[in-house]
Design an enzyme around this catalytic site. Structure first.
Site, PDB file in Angstrom:
ATOM      1  N   ARG A 180      12.580  31.190 -53.548  1.00 32.95           N
ATOM      2  CA  ARG A 180      12.251  30.325 -54.698  1.00 32.95           C
ATOM      3  C   ARG A 180      10.947  30.782 -55.339  1.00 32.95           C
ATOM      4  O   ARG A 180      10.827  30.804 -56.568  1.00 32.95           O
ATOM      5  CB  ARG A 180      12.164  28.859 -54.260  1.00 32.95           C
ATOM      6  N   CYS A 238       4.518  22.718 -53.736  1.00 34.22           N
ATOM      7  CA  CYS A 238       5.871  23.065 -53.305  1.00 34.22           C
ATOM      8  C   CYS A 238       6.810  22.725 -54.448  1.00 34.22           C
ATOM      9  O   CYS A 238       6.497  22.989 -55.608  1.00 34.22           O
ATOM     10  CB  CYS A 238       6.228  22.318 -52.014  1.00 34.22           C
TER      11      CYS A 238
END
Length: 283
Positions: A180, A238
Site C-alpha cells: 500500500r 496508517c
C-alpha cells in the site's frame, strides 16, 4: 510507565489491592470484505466470552466519530468518549488494561486515546485475548460509574499539514503494509501511494508471530534502521489512525515518544490537491 502488560502480570494485578479496569475492544477492518458479507460484530464475540469484569468498547462508535473529511476514523467527540469511558468504570486514579482479539490495533487505539486525554495508567494486554490462559465469562458487568474526564494533550496529535512538515523535518512512519505504501494496491482509500517523505514501517514487523511485541531493544534497533535517532521527532500514520496507534505503542515500548496523525491516509488521499508519492522510496 509500561505501555504493555503480560497475561501473567495481568492475572496477578487482578487479584491485587487496586485491580485494573478492563476494556474489551475487539474490532476488525471490514471495508475490504466481499460484498454481501456481514460486518464484523465485536460485541457478539465479546458476549461469547471475555475477561471477568471487562466492558466492551466499540471502536467505531466510541473511539472514533463518523467517517468524513477527517478520514475513516476521526477523533470522537471528547464528551461522548468521556461518557463512554465513565460508563465502563474508568477513573483517573484506577489503572486500565485494554485488550482486543490479538491483532493489537484496536487496543492500541483505546490506549492512545486514554493516554492523549490524560489518563496516567493505561496498558495493553500483550498478545490480546489469545495470550490469556485464564477463564472467560459471558455475563455483562455493570461497573460503578467512573470519574475520568478527558483533557486532550497539547502534543501527540498531528494534522495533515503537521504530518507533511514532519516528513520533511523529522521522521514520519507509514504503518501500512508495504504494497500500500508503494502504491501497488489500495483496497480502501481513493488514491494509492504515500505521503512524500514518509518512511515505510509496516506495523506487522513490530510483533512476533503470536502478536506479542518484540523486546524493547529489538524495537529500538528496528526504528534506528528506519532513521529514528536520539532526539528525532517521530510521527506515525496508517490508513485511518488505528494501526498507526499500534506503531505509536511499539515506539513507546522502545522508549521513543511519537505523534499520531489520526486522519492518516484516508484523510490525506481525500484531497486531490495533496501530493502523493509512489514506489519504495520516501520521495
Amino acid at each position: 510507565m509500561n505501555a504493555i502488560i503480560s497475561a501473567s502480570d495481568l492475572a496477578n494485578d487482578l487479584t491485587g489491592a487496586n485491580p485494573p479496569v478492563l476494556l474489551d475492544v475487539r474490532w476488525q477492518l471490514t471495508a475490504a470484505k466481499a460484498a454481501g458479507e456481514p460486518p464484523y460484530d465485536g460485541r457478539a464475540d465479546y458476549e461469547t466470552g471475555h475477561l471477568s469484569g471487562a466492558v466492551y468498547v466499540d471502536l467505531d462508535r466510541e473511539l472514533a466519530s463518523a467517517p468524513g473529511e477527517g478520514g475513516r476514523h476521526p477523533l470522537p467527540d471528547l464528551a461522548h468518549f468521556g461518557a463512554a469511558m465513565r460508563r465502563a468504570g474508568v477513573s483517573s486514579g484506577t489503572p486500565v488494561v485494554v485488550y482486543d482479539g490479538g491483532q493489537g490495533w484496536a487496543a492500541a487505539r483505546a490506549w492512545w486515546m486514554l493516554r492523549w486525554t490524560g489518563h496516567p495508567d493505561v496498558r495493553v494486554l500483550d498478545g490480546g485475548l489469545p495470550a490469556w490462559e485464564g477463564p472467560l465469562e459471558k455475563s455483562v458487568p455493570t461497573p460503578a460509574e467512573g470519574d475520568f474526564v478527558p483533557e486532550p494533550g497539547v502534543s501527540g496529535l498531528l494534522d495533515a499539514e503537521a504530518a507533511a512538515e514532519l516528513a520533511r523535518s523529522g521522521v514520519l512512519l507509514d504503518a501500512r503494509a508495504g504494497e500500500r505504501y508503494r502504491g501497488e494496491v489500495e483496497p480502501i482509500d481513493p488514491v494509492a501511494g504515500h505521503i512524500p517523505g514518509a518512511v515505510s514501517a509496516p506495523t506487522a514487523e513490530n510483533v512476533r508471530a503470536d502478536g506479542r511485541y518484540l523486546p524493547a531493544q529489538e524495537l529500538r534497533e528496528r526504528f534506528k534502521g528506519l532513521g529514528v535517532s536520539e532526539g528525532s521527532r517521530v510521527g506515525v500514520y496508517c490508513g485511518s489512525g488505528v494501526s498507526a496507534a499500534h506503531e505509536v505503542l511499539a515506539l513507546a515500548v522502545a522508549g521513543i515518544p511519537a505523534e499520531l496523525y489520526v486522519g492518516s491516509w484516508s484523510e490525506w488521499s481525500s484531497d486531490p490537491d495533496r501530493p502523493v508519492a509512489v514506489g519504495p522510496d520516501p520521495q
